[in-house]
Design an enzyme around this catalytic site. Structure first.
Site, PDB file in Angstrom:
ATOM      1  N   ASN A   1      -1.579  -6.204   4.171  1.00  0.00           N
ATOM      2  CA  ASN A   1      -2.916  -5.599   4.240  1.00  0.00           C
ATOM      3  C   ASN A   1      -3.184  -4.500   3.214  1.00  0.00           C
ATOM      4  O   ASN A   1      -4.342  -4.263   2.855  1.00  0.00           O
ATOM      5  CB  ASN A   1      -3.219  -5.111   5.654  1.00  0.00           C
ATOM      6  N   ARG A  18       4.623   3.432  -0.912  1.00  0.00           N
ATOM      7  CA  ARG A  18       5.047   4.320   0.173  1.00  0.00           C
ATOM      8  C   ARG A  18       6.512   4.151   0.500  1.00  0.00           C
ATOM      9  O   ARG A  18       7.158   5.066   1.023  1.00  0.00           O
ATOM     10  CB  ARG A  18       4.183   4.040   1.414  1.00  0.00           C
ATOM     11  N   LYS A  73      10.845  -7.118  -0.421  1.00  0.00           N
ATOM     12  CA  LYS A  73      10.272  -8.413  -0.071  1.00  0.00           C
ATOM     13  C   LYS A  73       8.807  -8.191   0.323  1.00  0.00           C
ATOM     14  O   LYS A  73       8.503  -7.759   1.427  1.00  0.00           O
ATOM     15  CB  LYS A  73      11.003  -9.078   1.087  1.00  0.00           C
ATOM     16  N   PRO A  74       7.884  -8.487  -0.596  1.00  0.00           N
ATOM     17  CA  PRO A  74       6.468  -8.336  -0.265  1.00  0.00           C
ATOM     18  C   PRO A  74       5.992  -9.480   0.617  1.00  0.00           C
ATOM     19  O   PRO A  74       6.625 -10.536   0.677  1.00  0.00           O
ATOM     20  CB  PRO A  74       5.794  -8.382  -1.641  1.00  0.00           C
ATOM     21  N   ALA A  75       4.868  -9.290   1.294  1.00  0.00           N
ATOM     22  CA  ALA A  75       4.287 -10.348   2.114  1.00  0.00           C
ATOM     23  C   ALA A  75       3.881 -11.521   1.232  1.00  0.00           C
ATOM     24  O   ALA A  75       3.319 -11.326   0.151  1.00  0.00           O
ATOM     25  CB  ALA A  75       3.072  -9.812   2.861  1.00  0.00           C
ATOM     26  N   GLY A  77       5.086  -3.889   9.834  1.00  0.00           N
ATOM     27  CA  GLY A  77       4.577  -5.164  10.316  1.00  0.00           C
ATOM     28  C   GLY A  77       4.386  -5.130  11.812  1.00  0.00           C
ATOM     29  O   GLY A  77       4.263  -4.063  12.423  1.00  0.00           O
ATOM     30  N   GLU A  92       7.534   0.834  10.997  1.00  0.00           N
ATOM     31  CA  GLU A  92       6.119   1.161  11.193  1.00  0.00           C
ATOM     32  C   GLU A  92       5.480  -0.101  11.718  1.00  0.00           C
ATOM     33  O   GLU A  92       5.245  -1.054  10.984  1.00  0.00           O
ATOM     34  CB  GLU A  92       5.500   1.628   9.873  1.00  0.00           C
ATOM     35  N   LEU A  93       5.200  -0.104  13.047  1.00  0.00           N
ATOM     36  CA  LEU A  93       4.859  -1.332  13.728  1.00  0.00           C
ATOM     37  C   LEU A  93       3.390  -1.346  14.166  1.00  0.00           C
ATOM     38  O   LEU A  93       2.549  -0.711  13.553  1.00  0.00           O
ATOM     39  CB  LEU A  93       5.827  -1.543  14.904  1.00  0.00           C
ATOM     40  N   CYS A 121      -3.238  -1.030  10.698  1.00  0.00           N
ATOM     41  CA  CYS A 121      -2.559  -0.634  11.934  1.00  0.00           C
ATOM     42  C   CYS A 121      -3.159   0.648  12.510  1.00  0.00           C
ATOM     43  O   CYS A 121      -3.037   0.912  13.707  1.00  0.00           O
ATOM     44  CB  CYS A 121      -1.064  -0.470  11.693  1.00  0.00           C
ATOM     45  N   SER A 165      -4.840   9.294   6.575  1.00  0.00           N
ATOM     46  CA  SER A 165      -3.604   8.995   5.836  1.00  0.00           C
ATOM     47  C   SER A 165      -3.573   9.778   4.535  1.00  0.00           C
ATOM     48  O   SER A 165      -4.563   9.845   3.800  1.00  0.00           O
ATOM     49  CB  SER A 165      -3.516   7.505   5.535  1.00  0.00           C
ATOM     50  N   GLU A 207       6.881   7.931   7.007  1.00  0.00           N
ATOM     51  CA  GLU A 207       6.680   7.686   5.583  1.00  0.00           C
ATOM     52  C   GLU A 207       5.664   8.693   5.070  1.00  0.00           C
ATOM     53  O   GLU A 207       4.671   8.989   5.738  1.00  0.00           O
ATOM     54  CB  GLU A 207       6.182   6.261   5.351  1.00  0.00           C
TER      55      GLU A 207
END
Length: 496
Positions: free
Chosen positions: A164, A172, A187-189, A241, A263-264, A297, A454, A471
């Protein structure tokens, strides 16, 4: 001659590396496997990228391990200078990064430009923090020892980012790891990997040594990252995620007692009290809900509004949502882009339909938009039952469900009635009430009369099942450092 948008897009995509970055070199995946990255506004393929397999994941970790010792010895100022050069480069190329994010993720260009500014700030912030990883020196209470504490890089890290915020989620995690002296496998999405590819090349151009950052886009995440998490050479896992995936990763990480940052998911309540400035609350609601089409999120997920101002707030919010313009993010008039894929759009529609079946009333929207792409109409729902599914699950879309409360205790009870605890928003003119409510809310982030909070200098993270670790801010650097204590014999002990 001024290039058309289509020509600009093609020129930019031609500059994006399409391979795996392993040991400082872009290379094909083992066996030559590739996967397509598509534009969610049109369904059109943008690029085909190398699709990493388990062998490629191991090669990336091998490269990170090989580079760790020398990178850890690199002077903090050198690491700082690399990050500062990367900040300058990303800032200078803001239009490129913004367009690339809009193409692969769908958000309007104006929002993408905002993300470039936000994401680049992590590079600048941690360039300044790199030289401030302080330990301490002191006498033990009984005076028999001197206590020396030393901050050391944790070691090779696996960084897993979501789709996203393609730039900000990478910066970050990558920036503090670089500042601390850690090597990485990123590992990016697979839905939005292009921005990470371009960002990695910027870091190489800024002087980052080979092997410090390795990038492995893949459609087989579990097959590739699972063996890495089980590898005793890996020292840290940082994941952003969903909570269900985070739980599985934590279970896998337990075998090696791997240091983790998680970070969920979120289910942020947006509380509007009877004394709130309704116009300010609506403006804050639009910012907290519609940033990234609601695919964040931290997005306001549940609107809890005092009964006395519920009608005024709902009507004003519906008017603002109705005025938004759906479209491809590259179009100037667009204020709301598509959702990331058909599955996400269908989930949003399922939640809205279930809420309406239970008695909720749509003031605006309430259905997918017609035409190409994965668009959903900006939606406001009132009379949503407090136990409805749409208030229990993360919507991740442009939908604002509203329910009412009558007093502070009820507001806090409703706000805390979730397994998640990432963000919350409170609007009230009474500062004392705001602070009082804030102390009672079970969240890691609180916006008090603010819809977007943020910031690279502030710690970002949640409580309960929204994760662990932070973070950003000084806390963000600490996540990549371990503390070593050295006990030194009393230097005065041999004095007469």
């Amino acid at each position: 001659m001024v290039a058309t948008i289509a020509e600009r897009e093609k020129e930019l995509l031609d500059r994006v590396p399409t391979g795996l970055l392993i040991g400082g070199r872009w290379r094909d995946a083992t066996g030559g496997a590739t996967f397509d990255v598509e534009d969610p506004a049109t369904g059109r393929t943008l690029l085909a990228l190398a699709d990493a397999g388990p062998e490629d994941g191991k090669a990336a970790l091998d490269a990170a391990v090989a580079a760790q010792e020398s990178w850890a010895r690199t002077a903090p100022r050198e690491r700082s200078d690399i990050l500062r050069r990367a900040f300058d480069a990303v800032t200078a190329r803001a239009d490129e990064f913004a367009l690339l994010m809009t193409l692969e993720m769908g958000k309007p260009l104006a929002e993408s430009k905002g993300e470039v500014t936000y994401g680049a700030e992590f590079l600048r912030w941690f360039s300044e923090e790199a030289v401030r990883a302080f330990g301490r020196y002191s006498a033990s209470p009984e005076g028999t020892l001197r206590v020396l504490t030393v901050k050391k890089p944790v070691g090779p890290c696996l960084l897993i980012t979501p789709w996203n915020f393609p730039l900000a989620m990478a910066t970050r995690k990558v920036a503090p790891a670089i500042a601390a002296g850690c090597t990485m496998v990123l590992k990016p999405a697979n839905l939005t990997p292009l921005t990470s590819q371009l960002f990695a090349q910027v870091l190489l151009d800024a002087g980052l040594p080979a092997g410090v950052l390795n990038v492995i886009p893949t459609t087989r995440a579990g097959d590739v990252t699972g063996p890495l998490i089980k590898d005793s050479r890996l020292r840290k896992l940082s994941f952003t995620g969903s909570t269900p995936v985070g739980r599985r990763l934590l279970a896998d990480a337990a075998d090696n007692v791997l240091r983790t940052s998680m970070e969920l998911g979120g289910n942020a309540p947006f509380l509007v009290f009877e004394d709130a400035d309704v116009d300010a609350a609506v403006a804050g609601a639009m910012a907290a809900k519609m940033r990234n089409m609601g695919e964040a999120c931290t997005a306001a997920n549940r609107f809890l509004v005092h009964r006395d101002v519920a009608e005024a707030f709902s009507t004003a919010l519906a008017g603002k949502m109705k005025a938004l313009t759906l479209g491809r993010g590259t179009e100037e008039s667009t204020t709301v882009g598509p959702l990331i894929d058909a599955k996400s759009r269908d989930k949003v529609d399922e939640l809205v339909s279930a809420a309406v079946s239970s008695g909720a009333k749509p003031l605006v929207g309430g259905a997918p938009a017609e035409g190409d792409g994965y668009f959903y109409q900006p939606t406001v729902l009132t009379d949503v039952p407090a136990d409805n599914r749409i208030l229990q699950e993360e919507i991740f879309g442009p939908v604002a469900p509203i329910t009412v409360f009558d007093d502070e205790d009820e507001a806090v009870r409703l706000a805390n009635a979730t397994e998640y605890g990432l963000a919350a928003y409170v609007f009230t003119r009474d500062l004392g009430r705001g602070l009082r409510i804030g102390e009672r809310l079970e969240v890691g982030l609180l916006g008090l009369n603010a819809g977007v909070i943020s910031n690279a200098s502030a710690p970002f993270g949640g409580v309960k099942q929204s994760g662990m670790g932070r973070e950003g801010g000084p806390e963000g650097l600490s996540e990549y450092l371990s503390t070593q204590y050295v006990g030194i014999s009393d230097p005065w002990a041999d004095r007469a």
